[in-house]
Scaffold this motif. Structure first.
Motif, short mmCIF file in Angstrom:
data_model
loop_
_atom_site.label_atom_id
_atom_site.label_comp_id
_atom_site.label_asym_id
_atom_site.label_seq_id
_atom_site.Cartn_x
_atom_site.Cartn_y
_atom_site.Cartn_z
N SER A 1 0.44 -1.02 0.05
CA SER A 1 0.12 -0.42 0.14
C SER A 1 0.70 0.73 -0.18
CB SER A 1 -0.53 -0.27 1.32
OG SER A 1 0.03 0.21 2.66
N ARG A 2 0.40 2.87 -0.11
CA ARG A 2 0.89 3.99 -0.70
C ARG A 2 0.05 4.65 -0.54
NH1 ARG A 2 4.86 3.56 -4.92
NH2 ARG A 2 6.36 3.06 -2.85
N THR A 3 0.05 5.44 0.57
CA THR A 3 -0.65 6.88 0.91
C THR A 3 0.03 8.02 1.30
OG1 THR A 3 -0.95 6.39 2.93
CG2 THR A 3 -2.57 5.01 1.51
N VAL A 4 -0.57 8.68 0.98
CA VAL A 4 -0.01 10.56 0.85
C VAL A 4 -0.80 10.69 2.06
CG1 VAL A 4 1.02 12.91 0.51
CG2 VAL A 4 1.21 10.47 -0.68
N ASP A 5 -0.72 11.21 3.27
CA ASP A 5 -1.14 12.40 4.24
C ASP A 5 -1.86 13.21 3.60
OD1 ASP A 5 -2.14 13.68 6.48
OD2 ASP A 5 -2.01 12.08 7.73
N PRO A 6 -2.96 14.37 3.54
CA PRO A 6 -3.46 15.56 2.77
C PRO A 6 -3.29 16.21 3.34
CG PRO A 6 -5.42 14.32 3.36
CD PRO A 6 -4.29 13.00 3.91
N GLU A 7 -3.12 16.09 4.89
CA GLU A 7 -2.14 17.18 5.65
C GLU A 7 -0.98 16.97 5.80
OE1 GLU A 7 -4.80 17.28 9.97
OE2 GLU A 7 -6.92 16.49 8.42
N THR A 8 -0.38 16.26 6.39
CA THR A 8 0.80 16.33 5.85
C THR A 8 1.80 16.54 5.17
OG1 THR A 8 1.51 13.74 6.67
CG2 THR A 8 0.60 15.90 8.91
#
Length: 189
Positions: free
Chosen positions: A42-49
């Motif tokens: 899995s790979r995700t980007v935290d939209p806030e940080t």
């Protein structure tokens, strides 16, 4: 439990190191031929940080000391679970990994951190590595100590090879992608 720790400074910027980190098991790294597959789970980007979080499964073929395989059996194929965090704001890469294979006999928890050097933050990157190794052999303290000591020694040897291999990847990345970057800059002029 035994602890292995190591640190060094790479003569490459954090941008170069954090990018090359994804290529460290590439074919031109002859120090990582034991790695046979790297699968991104899995790979995700935290939209806030803006922090990139990646989970990977790393499959390796490693020789196990004969006395260990005779005691516990086993197969040369092993699996490591890795979670990494790339923080583009603080310029820090943190990778946490643990063994899945033989985890009922030996538990290895490794943390690696890359961040800009405080002395030369634009051109060098600090590398810190720590591994906690715990043998889970019940009440057999002598066997437990022997397994942990052998594991620390093996981990130390592999860590040295890993740094050497990563240096080669960094150098190749700089040559290949540095030349590409220079060409792109000249084309824009």
């Amino acid at each position: 439990m035994k602890v292995f720790s190591s640190d060094c400074t790479f003569d490459y910027s954090w941008d170069e190191v954090s990018t090359a980190n994804w290529r460290k098991y590439c074919p031109w790294n002859d120090k990582s031929t034991h790695v046979v597959a790297v699968d991104t789970l899995s790979r995700t980007v935290d939209p806030e940080t803006g922090i990139l979080r990646t989970e990977r499964l790393i499959t390796c073929n490693q020789s196990v000391p004969h006395w260990v395989s005779s005691l516990f059996g086993g197969n040369p194929t092993s699996h490591v679970y890795e979670i990494s965090y790339v923080d583009p704001v603080s310029k820090k890469v943190t990778m946490c990994s643990s063994n899945l294979t033989w985890s009922n006999v030996l538990n290895v928890q490794e943390t690696v951190v890359y961040k800009p050097s405080q002395l030369k933050p634009r051109t060098t990157t600090e590398f810190k590595q720590e591994a906690q190794i715990t043998a889970l052999c019940g009440g057999w303290q002598k066997i437990k100590n022997k397994v942990e000591e052998a594991s620390i020694e093996r981990f130390s040897q592999n860590a040295k090879l890993g740094r050497e291999g990563f240096e080669a990847v960094l150098e190749m990345s700089r040559r290949v992608f540095g030349e590409q970057h220079e060409k792109e800059k000249h084309m824009q002029l």
